[in-house]
Scaffold this motif. Structure first.
Motif, PDB file in Angstrom:
ATOM      1  N   ARG A 414       1.045  -1.100   0.078  1.00 25.16           N
ATOM      2  CA  ARG A 414       0.097  -0.018  -0.148  1.00 25.16           C
ATOM      3  C   ARG A 414       0.873   1.338   0.019  1.00 25.16           C
ATOM      4  N   ALA A 415       1.947   1.308   0.798  1.00 29.51           N
ATOM      5  CA  ALA A 415       2.935   2.429   0.920  1.00 29.51           C
ATOM      6  C   ALA A 415       3.521   2.622  -0.474  1.00 29.51           C
ATOM      7  N   GLU A 416       3.814   1.702  -1.030  1.00 27.21           N
ATOM      8  CA  GLU A 416       4.658   1.848  -2.479  1.00 27.21           C
ATOM      9  C   GLU A 416       3.575   2.334  -3.574  1.00 27.21           C
ATOM     10  N   SER A 417       2.231   1.768  -3.350  1.00 25.33           N
ATOM     11  CA  SER A 417       0.972   2.296  -4.093  1.00 25.33           C
ATOM     12  C   SER A 417       1.101   3.952  -3.969  1.00 25.33           C
ATOM     13  N   ARG A 418       0.792   4.058  -2.573  1.00 24.72           N
ATOM     14  CA  ARG A 418       0.773   5.572  -2.251  1.00 24.72           C
ATOM     15  C   ARG A 418       1.979   6.426  -2.638  1.00 24.72           C
ATOM     16  N   LEU A 419       3.111   5.999  -2.609  1.00 20.77           N
ATOM     17  CA  LEU A 419       4.193   6.821  -3.206  1.00 20.77           C
ATOM     18  C   LEU A 419       4.284   6.808  -4.667  1.00 20.77           C
ATOM     19  N   ALA A 420       3.665   5.852  -5.309  1.00 17.51           N
ATOM     20  CA  ALA A 420       3.704   5.965  -6.972  1.00 17.51           C
ATOM     21  C   ALA A 420       2.638   7.060  -7.147  1.00 17.51           C
ATOM     22  N   ARG A 421       1.521   7.001  -6.612  1.00 18.20           N
ATOM     23  CA  ARG A 421       0.745   7.873  -6.604  1.00 18.20           C
ATOM     24  C   ARG A 421       1.132   9.265  -6.510  1.00 18.20           C
ATOM     25  N   ALA A 422       1.845   9.496  -5.235  1.00 22.54           N
ATOM     26  CA  ALA A 422       2.488  10.854  -4.885  1.00 22.54           C
ATOM     27  C   ALA A 422       3.357  11.327  -6.008  1.00 22.54           C
ATOM     28  N   ARG A 423       4.215  10.473  -6.475  1.00 24.39           N
ATOM     29  CA  ARG A 423       5.243  10.638  -7.493  1.00 24.39           C
ATOM     30  C   ARG A 423       4.501  11.266  -8.782  1.00 24.39           C
ATOM     31  N   GLU A 424       3.595  10.449  -9.098  1.00 18.59           N
ATOM     32  CA  GLU A 424       2.691  10.799 -10.168  1.00 18.59           C
ATOM     33  C   GLU A 424       2.107  12.174 -10.024  1.00 18.59           C
ATOM     34  N   ALA A 425       1.585  12.435  -8.970  1.00 14.40           N
ATOM     35  CA  ALA A 425       1.073  13.752  -8.637  1.00 14.40           C
ATOM     36  C   ALA A 425       2.122  14.896  -8.890  1.00 14.40           C
ATOM     37  N   LEU A 426       3.278  14.501  -7.839  1.00 14.28           N
ATOM     38  CA  LEU A 426       3.963  15.554  -7.762  1.00 14.28           C
ATOM     39  C   LEU A 426       4.738  15.643  -9.252  1.00 14.28           C
ATOM     40  N   THR A 427       4.852  14.814 -10.090  1.00 13.64           N
ATOM     41  CA  THR A 427       5.476  14.754 -11.372  1.00 13.64           C
ATOM     42  C   THR A 427       4.475  15.733 -12.249  1.00 13.64           C
ATOM     43  N   ALA A 428       2.988  15.383 -12.232  1.00 22.14           N
ATOM     44  CA  ALA A 428       2.175  16.297 -12.909  1.00 22.14           C
ATOM     45  C   ALA A 428       2.170  17.598 -12.203  1.00 22.14           C
ATOM     46  N   GLU A 429       2.407  17.898 -10.942  1.00 19.36           N
ATOM     47  CA  GLU A 429       2.368  19.105 -10.345  1.00 19.36           C
ATOM     48  C   GLU A 429       3.358  20.057 -10.825  1.00 19.36           C
ATOM     49  N   THR A 430       4.387  19.515 -10.837  1.00 19.89           N
ATOM     50  CA  THR A 430       5.899  20.303 -11.013  1.00 19.89           C
ATOM     51  C   THR A 430       6.270  20.114 -12.537  1.00 19.89           C
ATOM     52  N   GLU A 431       5.604  19.459 -13.412  1.00 15.32           N
ATOM     53  CA  GLU A 431       5.812  19.666 -14.885  1.00 15.32           C
ATOM     54  C   GLU A 431       5.783  21.299 -15.276  1.00 15.32           C
ATOM     55  N   SER A 432       4.344  21.880 -14.447  1.00 11.92           N
ATOM     56  CA  SER A 432       4.487  23.192 -15.237  1.00 11.92           C
ATOM     57  C   SER A 432       5.539  24.255 -14.652  1.00 11.92           C
ATOM     58  N   SER A 433       6.033  23.755 -13.491  1.00 11.62           N
ATOM     59  CA  SER A 433       7.329  24.736 -13.021  1.00 11.62           C
ATOM     60  C   SER A 433       8.622  24.054 -13.150  1.00 11.62           C
ATOM     61  N   ARG A 434       8.692  23.450 -14.233  1.00 14.64           N
ATOM     62  CA  ARG A 434       9.863  22.707 -14.705  1.00 14.64           C
ATOM     63  C   ARG A 434      10.833  23.697 -14.699  1.00 14.64           C
ATOM     64  N   GLU A 435      10.571  24.897 -15.656  1.00 18.23           N
ATOM     65  CA  GLU A 435      11.580  25.870 -15.838  1.00 18.23           C
ATOM     66  C   GLU A 435      12.141  26.577 -14.797  1.00 18.23           C
ATOM     67  N   GLU A 436      11.078  26.844 -13.798  1.00 16.52           N
ATOM     68  CA  GLU A 436      11.310  27.438 -12.501  1.00 16.52           C
ATOM     69  C   GLU A 436      12.329  26.854 -11.693  1.00 16.52           C
ATOM     70  N   ARG A 437      12.252  25.455 -11.746  1.00 21.34           N
ATOM     71  CA  ARG A 437      13.114  24.831 -10.756  1.00 21.34           C
ATOM     72  C   ARG A 437      14.574  24.540 -11.615  1.00 21.34           C
ATOM     73  N   ARG A 438      14.601  24.544 -12.773  1.00 28.76           N
ATOM     74  CA  ARG A 438      15.960  24.595 -13.720  1.00 28.76           C
ATOM     75  C   ARG A 438      16.470  25.848 -13.349  1.00 28.76           C
ATOM     76  N   ARG A 439      15.712  26.842 -13.237  1.00 29.83           N
ATOM     77  CA  ARG A 439      16.246  28.289 -12.971  1.00 29.83           C
ATOM     78  C   ARG A 439      16.942  28.394 -11.744  1.00 29.83           C
ATOM     79  N   ILE A 440      16.203  27.568 -10.714  1.00 38.23           N
ATOM     80  CA  ILE A 440      16.599  27.634  -9.102  1.00 38.23           C
ATOM     81  C   ILE A 440      18.070  26.899  -9.169  1.00 38.23           C
ATOM     82  N   LEU A 441      18.043  25.714 -10.002  1.00 38.40           N
ATOM     83  CA  LEU A 441      19.304  24.937 -10.005  1.00 38.40           C
ATOM     84  C   LEU A 441      20.472  25.928 -10.576  1.00 38.40           C
ATOM     85  N   ASP A 442      20.052  26.328 -11.930  1.00 33.26           N
ATOM     86  CA  ASP A 442      21.167  27.382 -12.183  1.00 33.26           C
ATOM     87  C   ASP A 442      21.565  28.382 -11.276  1.00 33.26           C
TER      88      ASP A 442
END
Length: 739
Positions: A414-442
């Motif tokens: 169950r935990a792995e299932s929730r982690l997978a869902r959280a990753r999917e949600a975070l990936t979907a959520e952060t896809e829009s702010s990828r450029e900002e994160r890249r800018r932060i890293l730079d």
């Protein structure tokens, strides 16, 4: 003028005796042995005579009254001569500022003599110089004692010359000459000493001069070092100043950029945190990851516990096997092997399947197999009660662990299932702010780079500070080596080419420092010693010049004195010859007599051949005086061919001639007329009267003709006690009484 003679304790004059000489001619008469000649010897004694033989004695004690049966002996003898020194024609006879001059000599029985002038103790040299100024010389030509009338005839050519010089009053010049020669000798000795000191000082001075040359070269090196140090340190200062300013500017620029990057990064992170959803998804992801990690840890711990339980079961079984070896012997080996393979297979299936149902199935199969095995081969009575209970407990524990493991496996799924869902949600959520994160890293990377650059700039600044401190120490060392000169440096821009040449300049400075250290320190001690030696050399050179000038002046003075002596001697000798010839003709009624200069053998006369090395003086000193006479009516020309009377007349003529040319203050004649006949006695008396016009005469005589020419007669008698006594009478009074 001679005033009086005071005698006390001298020879036969035991008591104080005073003779006044107030007339031009004074006669002393008395019988033989009365002590008349002691008066003449008293004059010799007071005037500084050193020969005891001339005073008829062997030692000083012979001159002191020796005592008699009535008069005790004296402890000392004293004679004083009093001269009138009043100025005549503006000049005093003696060069002393007294109207009366008293010359006194005292001798004691220990042989010591004391001289005094007007009561002040003096040296014999002082007495002789004073008398020489009054034309009373050392040769005592003015005192002709008994038996010495022809002394001048028997004297050597050199002694006869000295008598003539003394009579001519040249003794003062001789004193000056001897004094000048003594000073010259002392000056030459000082010159030799100064030259010796200079020769001794010269090597040391030469050595010090070489040391000073080395110090001068070291000073040149020091000046060169100072000049090069100025150039080197000026460039170093300029370079460090430029580097320090560049480092400060770079540090300030880096700090500004870093501040800007930090501000931009903080703003982006703040905006990202303000978005909300992305943050929640990220937090959910992190929570799921933490839960999964916790479950996996529990599962791992459970697996380890299960392994320990299985090990305990195996150990219990082994113990049961050892305890009931017989029942175990009934079990076929093939069955045991099959059971083991089945358990391993079940365990392998358990490892392959991660689900709880698979684990439970495996565990149930294992239990079934074990029960079948036990019921088939081992009777219940074969098991020991304790082992059975232990196996039962372990089996229950194993079952519980298997159940827990199954539960954990479910939770992990169950935990792995929730982690997978959280990753999917975070990936979907952060896809829009990828450029900002890249800018932060730079920005983070750039910030790290800027922080590194800033750290390097600060390290460079610290290095520049250390270089500046090292440069200050190098300056101090250079100043200590090159001197106390204060160095100020202009701030100049150090070009890169000049900077590259600094290493060569530094090596040149190091070489100069080594050469300067090899040359030694400042050498102040050597300089001070050289100055002292040079000053001493200069002082000795000046002293030598002064001595040479003094020696030259003394030589000139000696030559002048020699010339003066030669001139005066020549003139005086001509006058003496004229008077000598005149008196000789008067005494002999004709004939001729003269004094002639002749060369004499220096060594034969007992003179040091090295004396009077001056050419003119040497020639003058080697000329003695010979007497040439021609008697009337006789062919006698040598002095040795004369009779006693003729010798006496010749000596009297010569003495009177010398006295006539340069009259002494007084003249003492001790029985010089003893050998004269009546006719010659009259001539002798006439000569005395003529000579008395120029000198004061004291005649000791038995001749009545001579007595008749005296103004005062002193009669000397001697009683039974051996003491000489004095009686005096003026001739005028005696004539009046006689008439």
């Amino acid at each position: 003028m001679l005033k009086r003679l005071e005698v006390v304790g001298f020879k036969s004059f035991a008591r104080k005796t005073v003779l006044d000489f107030s007339t031009s001619v004074t006669a002393i008469v008395g019988p033989n042995g009365s002590g008349k000649s002691n008066i003449a010897e008293a004059f010799r004694f007071a005037l500084g005579e050193q020969s005891m033989k001339s005073m008829r004695g062997k030692r000083a004690e012979d001159l002191i009254w020796g005592g008699s049966h009535t008069t005790p002996r004296a402890s000392r003898a004293g004679v004083a001569i009093v001269f009138d020194n009043a100025a005549k024609s503006g000049k005093r006879p003696f060069d002393i500022d007294f109207d009366e001059v008293v010359i006194e000599r005292v001798v004691t029985r220990d042989g010591a003599s004391e001289y005094s002038i007007n009561g002040s103790k003096v040296r014999l040299r002082d007495v002789q110089e004073l008398l020489a100024g009054g034309n009373i010389g050392e040769t005592e030509h003015h005192i002709i004692s008994q038996g010495e009338a022809d002394r001048i005839l028997l004297a050597s050519a050199r002694e006869r010359r000295a008598l003539v010089e003394d009579a001519l009053g040249l003794r003062a010049y001789e004193f000056k000459k001897r004094e000048a020669e003594g000073k010259l000798e002392k000056t030459e000795e000082n010159t030799r000493e100064v030259n010796a000191l200079r020769r001794e000082l010269a090597p040391h001075l030469k050595f010090l001069a070489r040391q000073i040359e080395k110090l001068e070269r070291a000073e040149e090196l020091r000046r060169e070092l100072i000049a090069r140090a100025k150039e080197y340190f000026a460039l170093e200062d300029a370079y460090l100043e430029t580097a320090r300013e560049a480092a400060k500017a770079e540090t300030a620029e880096r700090e500004g950029r870093l501040a800007a990057l930090s501000a931009e990064l903080a703003a982006i992170e703040e905006n990202a945190a303000a978005g909300g959803a992305g943050g929640k998804q990220l937090e959910a992801l992190r929570a799921a990851e933490r839960e999964l990690a916790t479950l996996r840890g529990e599962k791992a711990e459970l697996a380890r516990e299960l392994g320990r339980t299985e090990g305990a079961i195996a150990a219990a079984k082994e113990r049961n096997a050892r305890a009931a070896r017989e029942p175990y012997a009934k079990v076929p080996r093939e069955e045991l092997t099959a059971l083991a393979e089945e358990i391993e297979r079940a365990a392998g299936e358990r490892d392959a399947e991660a689900s709880a149902e698979a684990l439970r199935a495996v565990i149930a199969g294992i239990r079934t197999a074990v029960r079948a095995f036990v019921s088939r081969f081992i009777a219940p009575s074969d098991l020991m009660p304790e082992e059975e209970r232990e196996l039962h407990a372990l089996g229950e524990k194993q079952g519980g662990l298997a159940e827990r493991d199954a539960q954990l496996s479910d939770s992990i799924e169950r935990a792995e299932s929730r982690l997978a869902r959280a990753r999917e949600a975070l990936t979907a959520e952060t896809e829009s702010s990828r450029e900002e994160r890249r800018r932060i890293l730079d920005l983070a990377s750039e910030k790290a780079k800027e922080e590194g650059a800033l750290a390097r700039a600060e390290a460079r600044a610290r290095e520049i500070v250390l270089l500046a401190e090292e440069l200050d120490r190098a300056k101090a060392e250079a100043v200590a080596i090159a001197g106390r000169e204060a160095v100020s440096y202009e701030r100049v821009a150090a070009a890169e080419a000049e900077r590259r040449g600094q290493e060569e300049r530094k090596r040149a400075l190091e070489r100069l420092v080594i050469r300067l250290e090899e040359a030694g320190g400042t050498g102040e001690d050597i300089r001070h010693e050289y100055r002292e030696a040079a000053e001493r050399e200069a002082f000795l050179a000046r002293e030598l010049e002064d001595l040479e000038r003094s020696a030259a002046a003394l030589r000139d003075l000696i030559r002048e004195l020699d010339a003066e002596l030669s001139g005066r001697f020549t003139d005086g000798l001509a006058k003496v010859n004229d008077s000598f010839d005149e008196f000789f003709k008067l005494l002999f009624g004709g004939g001729s007599a003269r004094l002639a200069l002749e060369e004499f053998d220096v060594e034969a006369e007992g003179e040091d051949p090295e004396e009077r090395s001056d050419e003119g003086a040497g020639k003058l000193a080697k000329q003695g005086i010979e007497i040439a006479i021609a008697l009337p009516k006789k062919k006698v020309r040598g002095l040795l061919q004369l009779s006693g009377g003729e010798r006496a007349l010749t000596s009297i003529a010569l003495v009177f001639a010398m006295s006539q040319v340069n009259p002494p203050p007084f003249l003492i004649l001790d029985e010089t007329d003893a050998a004269l006949d009546e006719a010659n006695s009259r001539r002798y008396g006439d000569m005395i009267e003529a000579l008395a016009k120029h000198s004061q005469l004291i005649v000791i005589t038995h001749n009545r003709e001579t007595m008749s020419r005296a103004g005062i007669l002193y009669g000397v008698t001697m009683g039974a006690d051996g003491v000489s006594k004095l009686l005096s009478v003026k001739f005028e009074d005696a004539v009046a009484v006689a008439k």
